[in-house]
Design a protein around this motif. Structure first.
Motif, short mmCIF file in Angstrom:
data_model
loop_
_atom_site.label_atom_id
_atom_site.label_comp_id
_atom_site.label_asym_id
_atom_site.label_seq_id
_atom_site.Cartn_x
_atom_site.Cartn_y
_atom_site.Cartn_z
N ILE A 12 0.89 -1.16 -0.10
CA ILE A 12 0.06 0.04 -0.02
C ILE A 12 0.86 1.06 0.04
O ILE A 12 1.61 1.32 1.04
N THR A 13 0.83 1.81 -1.27
CA THR A 13 1.66 3.37 -1.15
C THR A 13 0.65 4.27 -0.41
O THR A 13 -0.43 4.39 -0.39
N GLY A 14 1.56 5.36 0.31
CA GLY A 14 0.64 6.27 1.04
C GLY A 14 0.26 5.73 2.10
O GLY A 14 -0.63 6.19 2.75
N GLY A 15 0.87 4.72 2.82
CA GLY A 15 0.29 4.00 3.89
C GLY A 15 0.83 4.70 5.24
O GLY A 15 0.38 4.05 6.24
N GLY A 16 1.41 5.79 5.23
CA GLY A 16 1.65 6.45 6.53
C GLY A 16 0.73 7.19 7.04
O GLY A 16 1.03 7.54 8.32
N SER A 17 -0.26 7.71 6.35
CA SER A 17 -1.37 8.58 6.77
C SER A 17 -2.47 8.49 6.19
O SER A 17 -2.46 7.85 5.10
N GLY A 18 -3.46 9.20 6.75
CA GLY A 18 -4.86 9.31 6.02
C GLY A 18 -5.44 8.04 5.48
O GLY A 18 -5.32 6.92 6.22
#
Length: 129
Positions: A12-18
């Motif tokens: 999952i890309t962008g998995g650090g937030s939101g």
């Protein structure tokens, strides 16, 4: 509706937030091994730590997905860590502002090529499946 992703690895890309972070949590709760990918190594690690503290499988990977070589290296590391990559959930995104509003044409011209890279660079990368 309940989904079962047991035995599957989800990158999952962008998995650090939101939305990306929430997606990591939900896939893990559904049994997936989750590769948390984010440009921000701190937030990626925080997401992975929260998942593993719940007894679920996750590992953090730092990558700028606009950098093709970084994407290839990261996806190889994911395959090495989990053995395979079954699902790609490409959630990374950018915004020059914290909230959505119409972009002036000058800014749109700057960001459209970057948005194209964000969504298609991971998909075009050749990695072991």
């Amino acid at each position: 509706m309940k989904f079962d992703f047991s035995g599957k690895t989800v990158a999952i890309t962008g998995g650090g937030s939101g939305i990306g972070k929430l997606s990591c949590q939900r896939f893990a709760e559904a049994g997936a091994r989750v590769a948390v990918i984010d440009i921000n190594s701190t937030t990626a690690q925080q997401t992975a730590d929260e998942i593993t503290k719940a007894g679920l499988a996750a590992h953090a990977f730092q990558a700028d997905i606009t950098d093709e070589q970084a994407v290839e290296t990261t996806f190889q590391a994911i395959a090495d860590c989990f053995g395979s990559i079954d699902i790609l959930f490409n959630q990374a995104g950018i915004s020059p502002w914290a909230t959505w509003r119409p972009l002036p044409m000058k800014i749109s011209r700057k960001f459209l090529p970057l948005i194209h890279l964000l969504y298609f660079s991971p998909v075009n990368t050749r990695f072991p499946i």
